[in-house]
Write an enzyme that holds these catalytic residues in place. Structure first.
Site, PDB file in Angstrom:
ATOM      1  N   THR A 184       0.819  -1.217   0.000  1.00 45.99           N
ATOM      2  CA  THR A 184       0.000   0.000   0.000  1.00 45.99           C
ATOM      3  C   THR A 184       0.857   1.274   0.000  1.00 45.99           C
ATOM      4  O   THR A 184       0.548   2.234  -0.701  1.00 45.99           O
ATOM      5  CB  THR A 184      -0.913   0.013   1.252  1.00 45.99           C
ATOM      6  OG1 THR A 184      -1.665  -1.192   1.250  1.00 45.99           O
ATOM      7  CG2 THR A 184      -1.858   1.201   1.255  1.00 45.99           C
ATOM      8  N   GLY A 218      -6.212  -8.169   4.553  1.00 41.65           N
ATOM      9  CA  GLY A 218      -5.754  -7.654   3.263  1.00 41.65           C
ATOM     10  C   GLY A 218      -4.257  -7.412   3.200  1.00 41.65           C
ATOM     11  O   GLY A 218      -3.726  -7.061   2.156  1.00 41.65           O
ATOM     12  N   VAL A 219      -3.546  -7.601   4.307  1.00 41.93           N
ATOM     13  CA  VAL A 219      -2.094  -7.511   4.455  1.00 41.93           C
ATOM     14  C   VAL A 219      -1.438  -6.360   3.683  1.00 41.93           C
ATOM     15  O   VAL A 219      -0.308  -6.484   3.224  1.00 41.93           O
ATOM     16  CB  VAL A 219      -1.369  -8.855   4.155  1.00 41.93           C
ATOM     17  CG1 VAL A 219      -1.895  -9.963   5.037  1.00 41.93           C
ATOM     18  CG2 VAL A 219      -1.472  -9.284   2.682  1.00 41.93           C
ATOM     19  N   CYS A 220      -2.125  -5.226   3.567  1.00 36.50           N
ATOM     20  CA  CYS A 220      -1.530  -4.055   2.912  1.00 36.50           C
ATOM     21  C   CYS A 220      -1.042  -4.343   1.500  1.00 36.50           C
ATOM     22  O   CYS A 220       0.018  -3.858   1.098  1.00 36.50           O
ATOM     23  CB  CYS A 220      -0.352  -3.501   3.727  1.00 36.50           C
ATOM     24  SG  CYS A 220      -0.839  -2.273   4.900  1.00 36.50           S
ATOM     25  N   ASN A 221      -1.778  -5.177   0.771  1.00 38.04           N
ATOM     26  CA  ASN A 221      -1.364  -5.470  -0.592  1.00 38.04           C
ATOM     27  C   ASN A 221      -2.602  -5.454  -1.485  1.00 38.04           C
ATOM     28  O   ASN A 221      -3.088  -6.500  -1.912  1.00 38.04           O
ATOM     29  CB  ASN A 221      -0.652  -6.826  -0.626  1.00 38.04           C
ATOM     30  CG  ASN A 221       0.168  -6.986  -1.887  1.00 38.04           C
ATOM     31  OD1 ASN A 221      -0.378  -7.018  -2.974  1.00 38.04           O
ATOM     32  ND2 ASN A 221       1.470  -7.055  -1.740  1.00 38.04           N
TER      33      ASN A 221
END
Ligand code: PLP
Length: 822
Positions: free
Chosen positions: A126, A390-393
């Site tokens: 992100t 969403g693991v910042c991806n």
């Protein structure tokens, strides 16, 4: 590293774990990327050094200040040498974290000349994606192949260009080609415009070495998180190729420590520091103590783990064990337990293509998704630390999980937010389970985790390859029917849209997906318009486009088409238009709907109908009493008599109770309307006998038209047999019949031409009148949760051609549900 060597190293890490990471005792720790784990001796060494030395702020000539300055310069050099980066060519800028490093680069490009073009890879974190908001133009590369073809022929640009990508995806662990930096550099040397490269090495360097020795191959800007390597200090670094660093000096802001002189009052002028690049970029007081801790961190890390290469081999070995273990888990019926998200070209165990991260979701033996919220609850009980979500991806998640942009918007308007519990929407997971391994991970962590998944999520009792596990085996009492057609009416009272064949269509609580979600409201009174008064509504033809995520609307006789996003609340996405809430009257219910503000939309419908009206959407957001409606259908007298004396019948009150709580959208009375072809045939025979015009099925505005399968049950049709149905099964879904549908003259509007006839109402009145009211078709609702844990329960669908079985006996609902009927 051979098997034996790998085991030996693992033993060594086990010993390190005991003495150096006491906080890990009893915990299965699988969330190394993004979290901090520091060795005990690092903290001890650091505190000893802090206690025995006096470090001042490095801005004066005092001894303590000089000591700090000297040490910091040494540590800079040491950090560069960790990456084999020549201090002649590279400089290192200390920043708070990798994100701050990325932002510093972005700020420089933003303030440079007339702005910049920004290209980034789908696998970007992100923090890397956010740079696009500062760029003049930007492009997200969806695949490696897209990058390759762009490298063959980059677009002509008249502004500076920055291409950014992660060295390792923080979602899948895929290691992207580092060679892109070299190729972009070579390319820039041929053309007048330079393309700069920004490599996000935050995920890669936590378990792998990055070698910047060959400056032709190295990126212009490399960012990393030191806390991801060492656990402590919380610090990031930006390694800059000095020659490329000049572009960062376009940055307009200056902070304390970056300037030699500033004039403020009668003149406004400043001179940036001239010595080094980092002097001009490090705003304010340096994180002195963190930088000192970095020195200790490098010492301790090397002493404990030998080298980053060793760590790379160790973690690759563990990741392969985990990947092999997860991918071989099977339910009793042979189905895979884990759906692993992985770049197809990467290979677990090969540190060049794959880092020690495994992202996946769990499915039960029926292939339904296991909620990550549920998964997390169990991990907490078992003291397993693992990341979900969403693991910042963002782009990685949407492409691996197959979520179209409109579905993401739909999910957002349904309430999904980063970190909340909306983890399965529309039958698809919205996030993943991510295991990320670190230097201190061991075989024990992997095996604990595999055992855990095996114990809680593998269903060995599942019987082999039952395609669909029907929970009910009910007798086929009556003629067998099938679904002849399915229709939704996206805009209440406007034309229906036939669901294409071979398209499984989602059934929601409130009916078939996208049925009666919109209506047209009178601009003056706010009442929902109906065909009864405005027959021309039949000429307004909506259709649903699930690829683009829009409802398209055409009006017969006009070329002009409009489209409206399917997302429940497009105010997040359409800035200028948006919604306003409006009190509306639908079939006697007062509700709050969202009225579209767009004048273009209003004009379109107003012209089509010749009455001032606006498009509105229901339900509106929020949970007020005015945002829900409930079914009103109930069994009619003429239906009750047919089953009154059946054995096992239960008082009607029970069904009524069940039914009254059914939510509906803008349909008149119930979630779904079903009619039978045989009944329609009978009606049309009667109409023709009296010389009238036969009615099309469309006039009854049913969602489901069932027809008799006369091949399997030869003989005559059974018109109106559906009056006696209490339940029906379509494909693997179950429905309850809620009572006959009362009819009015609206059935006289020809749905092709919008012209009113006498039929079929006249004949209906003659043949289908009970207690003074006229009935045709059956109100219906879906029964949920029959097979709680199957895909057919998680994402219930039906399609044209599905077999229909009916159950006429008023059996006990609980017995029906539990499959004991018959
Ligand atoms: C963790 C991570 C980041 C963010 O790092 P911070 O130090 O938290 O700013 C960026 N990119 C990748 C690939 C990461 O793994």
């Amino acid at each position: 590293m051979g098997e034996r060597e790998a085991m030996e190293y693992n033993e060594k890490v086990e010993r390190i774990r005991k003495t150096e990471y006491p906080m890990l005792a009893g915990t299965t720790y699988l969330d190394h990327a993004g979290t901090t784990l520091y060795a005990k001796s690092l903290i001890e060494r650091f505190s000893a050094s802090m206690i025995s030395n006096l470090y001042g702020n490095p801005h004066s000539a005092s001894t303590s200040s000089q000591l700090s300055t000297r040490r910091i310069e040494d540590i800079r050099l040491r950090l560069l040498s960790l990456f084999n980066a020549d201090p002649e060519t590279f400089d290192v800028v200390f920043v708070a974290n990798a994100t701050a490093g990325i932002k510093l680069v972005a700020d420089g490009f933003r303030d440079h000349g007339t702005g910049f073009w920004y290209g980034y890879h789908r696998d970007a974190h992100t923090s890397l994606v956010g740079v696009r908001e500062l760029a003049q133009k930007h492009r997200c590369f969806g695949t490696d192949a897209d990058v390759e073809s762009w490298l063959e022929k980059p677009e002509e640009l008249d502004i500076a260009a920055l291409f950014a990508y992660p060295a390792q995806s923080n979602m899948t662990g895929y290691r992207l080609p580092l060679d892109w930096c070299r190729r972009i550099r070579a390319l820039s040397q041929e053309s007048p415009r330079r393309i700069f490269t920004l490599l996000d090495a935050a995920a890669l360097v936590s378990t792998s070495r990055l070698d910047l020795n060959d400056s032709e191959v190295a990126p212009d800007f490399t960012v990393l998180s030191l806390h991801k390597i060492f656990g402590f200090p919380d610090l990031g670094a930006l390694i800059v190729r000095k020659e490329s660093g000049t572009i960062l000096e376009s940055r307009k802001y200056f902070g304390g420590g970056t300037v030699d002189m500033v004039l403020c009052l009668r003149e406004q002028w400043h001179a940036k520091k001239s010595d080094t690049l980092h002097d001009r970029l490090e705003d304010g007081t340096l994180p002195i103590h963190s930088i000192m801790a970095l020195d200790a961190a490098m010492d301790v890390h090397e002493k404990l783990f030998e080298s980053l290469d060793r760590i790379a081999q160790h973690t690759a070995f563990l990741a392969k064990r985990l990947y092999d273990g997860l991918s071989s888990l099977r339910h009793g019926n042979g189905r895979s337990v884990c759906k692993i998200y992985k770049e197809s070209s990467s290979v677990y165990g090969d540190p060049h293509s794959q880092g020690p991260i495994v992202s996946f979701n769990i499915r039960n033996s029926e292939e339904a998704w296991v909620s990550n919220g549920e998964f997390e609850k169990l991990t907490t009980v078992k003291d397993i630390q693992v990341r979900t979500g969403g693991v910042c991806n963002p782009a990685g998640i949407s492409s691996y999980l197959g979520l179209a942009p409109w579905e993401m918007r739909e999910n957002f308007s349904a309430g999904q937010r980063c970190g909340n519990e909306y983890d399965i929407l529309g039958g698809k997971p919205t996030g993943v389970i991510r295991v990320s391994l670190g230097a201190m991970s061991t075989i024990r962590d992997i095996d604990n985790f595999l055992d855990f998944i095996h114990d809680f999520f593998v269903d060995l009792t599942a019987v082999s390859d039952t395609e669909v596990n029907y929970p009910l085996t009910l007798p086929r009492e009556l003629a067998s029917f099938y679904v002849e057609s399915l229709t939704v009416y996206p805009i209440k009272s406007c034309a229906g849209w036939k669901i294409p064949v071979n398209t499984p269509w989602e059934i929601r609580d409130v009916g078939l997906a996208w049925d009666r979600e919109w209506c047209l409201v009178h601009a003056g009174t706010g009442t929902a318009l109906s065909q009864k008064r405005y027959p021309r509504m039949a000429l307004i033809r909506p259709s649903i486009d699930l690829v683009d995520g829009v409802m398209r609307v055409r009006v017969v006789g006009s070329e002009h088409e409009i489209s409206v996003p399917l997302s429940a609340n497009p105010t997040y996405f359409v800035e200028e238009d948006g919604f306003r809430s409006r009190t509306t009257n639908v079939c006697g219910d007062t509700i709050t709907a969202n009225e579209y503000k767009s004048e273009g939309l209003s004009d379109y419908f107003t012209q089509a109908l010749g009455v001032a009206c606006r498009l509105a959407r229901f339900p509106s957001v929020g949970n007020s009493a005015l945002s829900s409606r409930h079914s009103k259908a109930h069994l009619q007298q003429h239906q009750r008599s047919s089953t009154r004396n059946m054995p096992g019948a239960f008082p009607d009150g029970r069904i009524a109770e069940e039914v009254m709580t059914r939510p509906i959208l803008l349909s008149n009375e119930s979630p779904i309307l079903t009619i039978s072809r045989s009944s329609l045939n009978r009606l049309n025979e009667q109409i023709k006998m009296s010389g009238g015009k036969a009615a099309q099925a469309e006039v009854f505005r049913a969602n489901i038209v069932v027809a008799e399968d006369l091949r399997s049950v030869p003989g005559t049709e059974q018109p109106y047999v559906e009056d006696s149905w209490r339940y029906m099964q379509i494909g693997n879904q179950y429905f309850q019949m809620l009572g006959s549908c009362r009819r009015c003259q609206m059935v006289c509007v020809d749905q092709e031409t919008a012209i009113k006839n006498q039929e079929p109402f006249v004949t209906l009145v003659k043949t289908r009148r009970f207690d003074g009211k006229v009935y045709f078709g059956q109100h219906t609702c879906h029964i949920q949760g029959l097979a709680e844990s199957s895909t057919s329960a998680q994402y219930p669908t039906i399609k044209v051609g599905d077999a229909v079985q009916s159950f006429g006996v008023d059996d006990d609902l609980e017995r029906f549900r539990s499959g004991q009927v018959g």
